[in-house]
Motif scaffolding. Structure first.
Motif, mmCIF file in Angstrom:
data_model
loop_
_atom_site.group_PDB
_atom_site.id
_atom_site.type_symbol
_atom_site.label_atom_id
_atom_site.label_comp_id
_atom_site.label_asym_id
_atom_site.label_seq_id
_atom_site.Cartn_x
_atom_site.Cartn_y
_atom_site.Cartn_z
ATOM 1 N N VAL A 1 -7.348 -35.745 78.151
ATOM 2 C CA VAL A 1 -7.162 -37.047 78.069
ATOM 3 C C VAL A 1 -8.660 -37.562 76.982
ATOM 4 O O VAL A 1 -9.449 -37.294 77.747
ATOM 5 N N PHE A 2 -8.394 -38.066 76.177
ATOM 6 C CA PHE A 2 -9.550 -38.460 75.341
ATOM 7 C C PHE A 2 -9.711 -40.134 75.192
ATOM 8 O O PHE A 2 -8.872 -40.746 75.553
ATOM 9 N N GLN A 3 -10.789 -40.210 74.956
ATOM 10 C CA GLN A 3 -11.367 -41.902 74.936
ATOM 11 C C GLN A 3 -10.311 -42.644 73.892
ATOM 12 O O GLN A 3 -9.815 -43.635 74.076
ATOM 13 N N ALA A 4 -10.105 -42.015 72.736
ATOM 14 C CA ALA A 4 -9.300 -42.462 71.714
ATOM 15 C C ALA A 4 -7.683 -42.150 71.772
ATOM 16 O O ALA A 4 -7.085 -42.387 70.729
ATOM 17 N N PHE A 5 -7.361 -41.992 72.924
ATOM 18 C CA PHE A 5 -5.828 -41.547 73.079
ATOM 19 C C PHE A 5 -5.490 -40.611 72.379
ATOM 20 O O PHE A 5 -4.474 -39.699 72.986
ATOM 21 N N HIS A 6 -5.459 -40.431 71.175
ATOM 22 C CA HIS A 6 -4.887 -39.398 70.362
ATOM 23 C C HIS A 6 -3.563 -39.302 70.455
ATOM 24 O O HIS A 6 -2.913 -38.238 70.336
ATOM 25 N N LEU A 7 -2.826 -40.527 70.455
ATOM 26 C CA LEU A 7 -1.184 -40.236 70.460
ATOM 27 C C LEU A 7 -0.694 -40.208 69.066
ATOM 28 O O LEU A 7 -1.528 -40.874 67.914
ATOM 29 N N LEU A 8 0.420 -39.883 68.518
ATOM 30 C CA LEU A 8 1.015 -39.914 67.288
ATOM 31 C C LEU A 8 1.625 -41.273 66.998
ATOM 32 O O LEU A 8 2.571 -41.723 67.821
ATOM 33 N N PRO A 9 0.952 -42.067 66.084
ATOM 34 C CA PRO A 9 1.155 -43.431 65.576
ATOM 35 C C PRO A 9 2.787 -43.509 65.149
ATOM 36 O O PRO A 9 3.335 -42.452 64.652
ATOM 37 N N GLY A 10 3.731 -44.232 65.770
ATOM 38 C CA GLY A 10 4.918 -44.622 65.268
ATOM 39 C C GLY A 10 5.850 -43.616 65.668
ATOM 40 O O GLY A 10 7.188 -43.799 65.215
ATOM 41 N N VAL A 11 5.480 -42.805 66.700
ATOM 42 C CA VAL A 11 6.553 -41.922 67.617
ATOM 43 C C VAL A 11 6.386 -42.671 68.859
ATOM 44 O O VAL A 11 5.522 -43.125 69.498
ATOM 45 N N SER A 12 7.671 -42.463 69.587
ATOM 46 C CA SER A 12 7.827 -43.015 70.883
ATOM 47 C C SER A 12 6.997 -42.466 72.015
ATOM 48 O O SER A 12 6.741 -41.228 71.657
ATOM 49 N N ALA A 13 6.872 -43.153 73.180
ATOM 50 C CA ALA A 13 5.873 -42.685 73.992
ATOM 51 C C ALA A 13 6.863 -41.415 74.551
ATOM 52 O O ALA A 13 6.210 -40.315 74.873
ATOM 53 N N PHE A 14 8.085 -41.255 74.672
ATOM 54 C CA PHE A 14 8.931 -40.174 75.154
ATOM 55 C C PHE A 14 8.565 -38.865 74.119
ATOM 56 O O PHE A 14 8.213 -37.868 74.702
ATOM 57 N N ASP A 15 8.502 -39.225 72.838
ATOM 58 C CA ASP A 15 8.353 -37.966 71.986
ATOM 59 C C ASP A 15 6.880 -37.555 71.926
ATOM 60 O O ASP A 15 6.410 -36.363 71.705
ATOM 61 N N ASN A 16 5.905 -38.451 72.240
ATOM 62 C CA ASN A 16 4.850 -37.976 72.428
ATOM 63 C C ASN A 16 4.242 -37.127 73.562
ATOM 64 O O ASN A 16 3.660 -36.189 73.531
ATOM 65 N N VAL A 17 4.895 -37.706 74.592
ATOM 66 C CA VAL A 17 4.978 -36.776 75.702
ATOM 67 C C VAL A 17 5.448 -35.422 75.582
ATOM 68 O O VAL A 17 5.134 -34.277 76.231
ATOM 69 N N MET A 18 6.497 -35.430 74.799
ATOM 70 C CA MET A 18 7.510 -33.997 74.351
ATOM 71 C C MET A 18 6.547 -33.063 73.743
ATOM 72 O O MET A 18 6.843 -31.772 73.699
ATOM 73 N N MET A 19 5.536 -33.692 72.947
ATOM 74 C CA MET A 19 4.859 -32.719 72.133
ATOM 75 C C MET A 19 4.270 -31.420 72.595
ATOM 76 O O MET A 19 4.703 -30.394 71.907
ATOM 77 N N PRO A 20 3.765 -31.379 73.566
ATOM 78 C CA PRO A 20 3.053 -29.976 73.981
ATOM 79 C C PRO A 20 4.219 -28.937 74.355
ATOM 80 O O PRO A 20 4.060 -27.959 74.101
ATOM 81 N N LEU A 21 5.401 -29.508 75.018
ATOM 82 C CA LEU A 21 6.606 -28.564 75.062
ATOM 83 C C LEU A 21 7.120 -28.055 73.667
ATOM 84 O O LEU A 21 7.631 -26.808 73.778
#
Ligand code: ADP
Length: 198
Positions: A88-108
């Motif tokens: 977990v980073f200070q700057a979140f580092h989520l993929l922009p324009g991608v749903s929360a669901f797909d962001n959480v799916m990413m490591p899988l």
């Protein structure tokens, strides 16, 4: 779970050598909630980089879950990061324009094989952080606190041995910071999740 012994880190730039960590030894047990505290420049991020297998120490040993990781090659370090560590980073580092669901799916997606129950695991992780009503939202449609909760769900998705959080409240207001600490504490007490927080 984490054993580092006599870790040193020397940065070499333009012929100048800076020794940052000088013989640091730390032991963290399963379920521990550990904070790394110190003034700017004291080496917190350097220590976190080494513990998170994002970089290696110049000398000393590092055992993670009984495995000597200090001398592994890049490919094996990536595997360790994917399987054993949540970030977990200070700057979140989520993929922009991608749903929360797909962001959480990413490591899988980066696992050798996407687990059969991937969709259900993503859903459960988002429920765990209290975002069941925001699964289809993109980062731009979420508050800072919600974005960081998505990052926490993503960190949890592979059931990591430890979560490393580097100044995770740095971009949050006071109320969202309290919420994040409470979420970490809840995950520690409910799941026995180990945390190391700068
Ligand atoms: P903190 O996270 O506590 O602010 P850091 O680990 O980022 O501390 O940095 C500690 C010291 O390490 C810095 O003051 C700097 O001298 C040195 N340092 C960090 N990163 C580098 C680098 N990439 N190259 C050279 N020196 C570095």
């Amino acid at each position: 779970m984490i054993e580092i012994d006599s870790i040193n880190k020397a940065y070499k730039n333009e012929g100048f050598e800076t020794n940052v960590l000088k013989g640091i030894s730390v032991s963290v047990d399963e379920g521990d909630y550990v904070s790394i505290i110190g003034p700017s420049g004291s080496g917190k991020s350097t220590l976190m980089t080494i513990l998170g297998c994002l970089g290696q120490a110049t000398s000393g040993t590092y055992l993670l879950g009984g495995e000597e990781v200090g001398k592994l090659k890049d490919y094996d370090l990536s595997r360790i990061r994917n399987e054993k560590i949540g970030f977990v980073f200070q700057a979140f580092h989520l993929l922009p324009g991608v749903s929360a669901f797909d962001n959480v799916m990413m490591p899988l997606i980066y696992c050798n094989k996407i687990p059969d129950d991937a969709q259900e695991r993503v859903k459960q992780a988002l429920i765990r952080v209290g975002l069941e009503h925001r699964m289809a939202h993109t980062p731009g449609q979420l508050s800072g606190g919600e974005q960081q909760s998505v990052a926490v769900a993503r960190a949890l998705i592979n059931d990591p041995a430890v979560i490393f959080a580097d100044e995770p409240t740095g971009n949050l207001d006071a109320s969202s910071s309290d919420d994040l600490h409470n979420l970490f504490k809840k995950l520690q007490s409910e799941m026995g999740q180990t945390f190391l927080i700068v």
